[in-house]
Design an enzyme around this catalytic site. Structure first.
Site, short mmCIF file in Angstrom:
data_model
loop_
_atom_site.label_atom_id
_atom_site.label_comp_id
_atom_site.label_asym_id
_atom_site.label_seq_id
_atom_site.Cartn_x
_atom_site.Cartn_y
_atom_site.Cartn_z
CE LYS A 1 16.30 19.19 -16.90
NZ LYS A 1 17.63 18.30 -17.34
CE1 TYR B 1 14.05 19.51 -13.91
CE2 TYR B 1 11.98 20.08 -15.30
CZ TYR B 1 13.27 19.31 -15.17
OH TYR B 1 13.35 17.99 -16.06
#
Length: 238
Positions: free
Chosen positions: A160, A156
């Site tokens: 990002k 994740y």
């Protein structure tokens, strides 16, 4: 009194729930016309029904955000319908959390596709129009995870951090065309994102939507580059 986004035209991806749905509601309340993109037609219809008098300013569109053809189709349809696109909010996102040794390849691929590839594709689809008009605003809904790392968040965070790099680079590239690029980075939000129960003091989707409206409604001479949002942790929880 006219809203701060009166007659602006926006595309919002991942708009059927959570932060995306809150952004749609806030934009519509401020007078914008919004094309909302998501995978679930039923969820989009439910959102439209919840908008009351503002429902006429919301256009639901079922599409796969990871498809370049879908991005081009929605952009073309929006231009055919409204004549312009003022704001693109790349909001769609997904999270899978596990140690690197246990993170499934499919989970990694999905995060890279939805969190990083999709914003690239939708940005690429809308940029020629915005560059020709020399007007437009691209807003990336990133995360505090795009500025720091945490255990079990490698995939994740990587997606990002990549999104932050995309936003920063894009901001430099479109500067000659007077376009704006903003990355909004919320901390913990009460959406059950990634299957993790939110803390009771976490940000609410409406908090993020409020910030997105503030960013989008800023005077054209103002660029918000990166906005980092964190919940105010009660003193007895610190």
């Amino acid at each position: 009194m006219a809203g701060r986004l009166e007659d602006k035209v926006a595309i919002v991806t991942g708009s059927s729930r959570g932060i995306g749905a809150a952004i749609v509601r806030a934009f519509v309340e401020e007078g914008a016309r919004v094309v909302g993109v998501a995978r679930s037609g039923d969820a989009l219809d439910a959102l439209r029904a919840s908008l009351g008098d503002g429902a006429s300013r919301f256009v639901p569109r079922v599409a796969d955000v990871t498809s370049s053809a879908a991005a081009r189709d929605v952009v073309r349809e929006t231009l055919d319908r409204f004549g312009r696109i003022d704001i693109l909010v790349n909001n769609a996102g997904v999270g899978h959390f596990a140690p690197v040794t246990e993170l499934a390849e499919e989970a990694w691929d999905e995060m890279m596709a939805v969190n990083l590839k999709a914003p690239f594709l939708w940005t690429q689809a809308v940029l020629p129009h915005m560059m020709e008009r020399r007007d437009g605003h691209i807003i990336m809904i990133s995360s505090v995870a795009g500025t720091t790392t945490f255990v079990n968040g490698a995939g994740y965070c990587a997606s990002k951090w990549g999104l932050m790099a995309l936003a920063d680079t894009l901001r430099q590239e479109v500067r000659p065309y007077e376009l704006r690029v903003t990355a909004v980075c919320p901390g913990s939000v009460q959406t059950h994102f990634g299957g993790t129960p939110p803390r009771d003091y976490s940000l609410r989707p409406e908090d993020v939507a409020h910030t997105v409206v503030e960013v989008a409604a800023a005077p054209k001479r103002v660029i918000y580059g990166t906005v980092i949002m964190r919940p105010l942790v009660p003193g007895d929880r610190q």
